[in-house]
Motif scaffolding. Sequence first.
Motif, PDB file in Angstrom:
ATOM      1  N   ILE A  93     -19.370  85.345 -59.778  1.00 32.90           N
ATOM      2  CA  ILE A  93     -19.619  86.757 -60.061  1.00 32.90           C
ATOM      3  C   ILE A  93     -20.363  87.363 -58.877  1.00 32.90           C
ATOM      4  O   ILE A  93     -21.497  86.969 -58.582  1.00 32.90           O
TER       5      ILE A  93
ATOM      6  N   ASP B 248     -22.413  90.020 -56.315  1.00 35.91           N
ATOM      7  CA  ASP B 248     -23.516  90.974 -56.420  1.00 35.91           C
ATOM      8  C   ASP B 248     -23.763  91.528 -55.018  1.00 35.91           C
ATOM      9  O   ASP B 248     -24.719  91.165 -54.343  1.00 35.91           O
ATOM     10  N   THR B 249     -22.871  92.420 -54.592  1.00 34.69           N
ATOM     11  CA  THR B 249     -22.922  92.942 -53.224  1.00 34.69           C
ATOM     12  C   THR B 249     -23.798  94.168 -53.078  1.00 34.69           C
ATOM     13  O   THR B 249     -24.101  94.591 -51.963  1.00 34.69           O
ATOM     14  N   GLY B 250     -24.175  94.767 -54.216  1.00 34.30           N
ATOM     15  CA  GLY B 250     -24.940  96.004 -54.161  1.00 34.30           C
ATOM     16  C   GLY B 250     -24.063  97.241 -54.243  1.00 34.30           C
ATOM     17  O   GLY B 250     -24.552  98.364 -54.197  1.00 34.30           O
TER      18      GLY B 250
ATOM     19  N   ASP C  56     -17.995  94.859 -55.343  1.00 33.20           N
ATOM     20  CA  ASP C  56     -18.067  93.848 -56.394  1.00 33.20           C
ATOM     21  C   ASP C  56     -16.716  93.683 -57.090  1.00 33.20           C
ATOM     22  O   ASP C  56     -16.241  92.552 -57.292  1.00 33.20           O
TER      23      ASP C  56
ATOM     24  N   PRO D   2     -22.905  91.909 -66.195  1.00 33.58           N
ATOM     25  CA  PRO D   2     -24.008  92.445 -65.376  1.00 33.58           C
ATOM     26  C   PRO D   2     -23.523  93.175 -64.125  1.00 33.58           C
ATOM     27  O   PRO D   2     -24.234  94.048 -63.611  1.00 33.58           O
ATOM     28  N   LEU D   3     -22.355  92.820 -63.643  1.00 34.10           N
ATOM     29  CA  LEU D   3     -21.781  93.516 -62.492  1.00 34.10           C
ATOM     30  C   LEU D   3     -21.670  95.015 -62.790  1.00 34.10           C
ATOM     31  O   LEU D   3     -21.953  95.861 -61.935  1.00 34.10           O
TER      32      LEU D   3
ATOM     33  N   ARG E 181     -25.333  96.672 -63.538  1.00 35.50           N
ATOM     34  CA  ARG E 181     -26.041  96.954 -62.287  1.00 35.50           C
ATOM     35  C   ARG E 181     -25.514  98.241 -61.648  1.00 35.50           C
ATOM     36  O   ARG E 181     -26.282  99.042 -61.098  1.00 35.50           O
TER      37      ARG E 181
ATOM     38  N   ARG F  46     -27.492 101.780 -60.822  1.00 36.30           N
ATOM     39  CA  ARG F  46     -27.508 102.390 -59.492  1.00 36.30           C
ATOM     40  C   ARG F  46     -26.929 103.798 -59.499  1.00 36.30           C
ATOM     41  O   ARG F  46     -26.925 104.479 -58.482  1.00 36.30           O
TER      42      ARG F  46
END
Length: 201
Positions: free
Chosen positions: A73, A75-77, A82, A133-134, A137, A141
């Motif tokens: 999974i 988590d690139t921000g 993602d 969660p991807l 998150r 943001r």
Amino acid sequence: MSAAPLGRGPKVRAAVLATTIAELGEHGYAAFTIENVARRTGVHKTTVYRRWPDRDTLIADALTASVATEIPIPDTGSIDDDLRTLARSLVEWITSPAGRAVLAVMLTGPTGAPTPSDPVRHVFRDRIRRALPLVTRAVARGELPADTEAAELIKALVAPIYLRVLITGEKVDDRTADTAAAIALTAARAGLFTGDTSPRP
């Protein structure tokens, strides 16, 4: 010269799980037996049964390990990156020998043939859950609407890929992954995966 005994511990587990995937790929779900896995791995069947009481428990564990390793999974921000990374990982895995073996398990066999139990199918539901969660998150943001239903977005991402592989028999590649990610993201940003089902302009 015979191979050195595997002994106990993580090496045995890894060897058994790898053999399980190989057996599924070569012989399918209906012909799968713990005895064959033990023989091929080079351990006694009681060693396998001590860890996995039945074949579906073993298969589910092997599928979980394969999917978790090959489809991490991200988590690139960035939700864009993602989704694209997740889709590309899925495509890479789904076209690999391990991926083809796993998907073969999920296909319904002939009438009267054994079919995967719910614990085996749970592997894919669990992977969707782990990807949630991807989305949360991204919502935090401000990249997606606050009430975006994470599971629906992930399903929309993977569905076109599975359809091409399992239904239409088309080849999939990075372009397939990027397109699926772009479509899912566009729909999410348009609010199509929110709890509000009222018509939008």
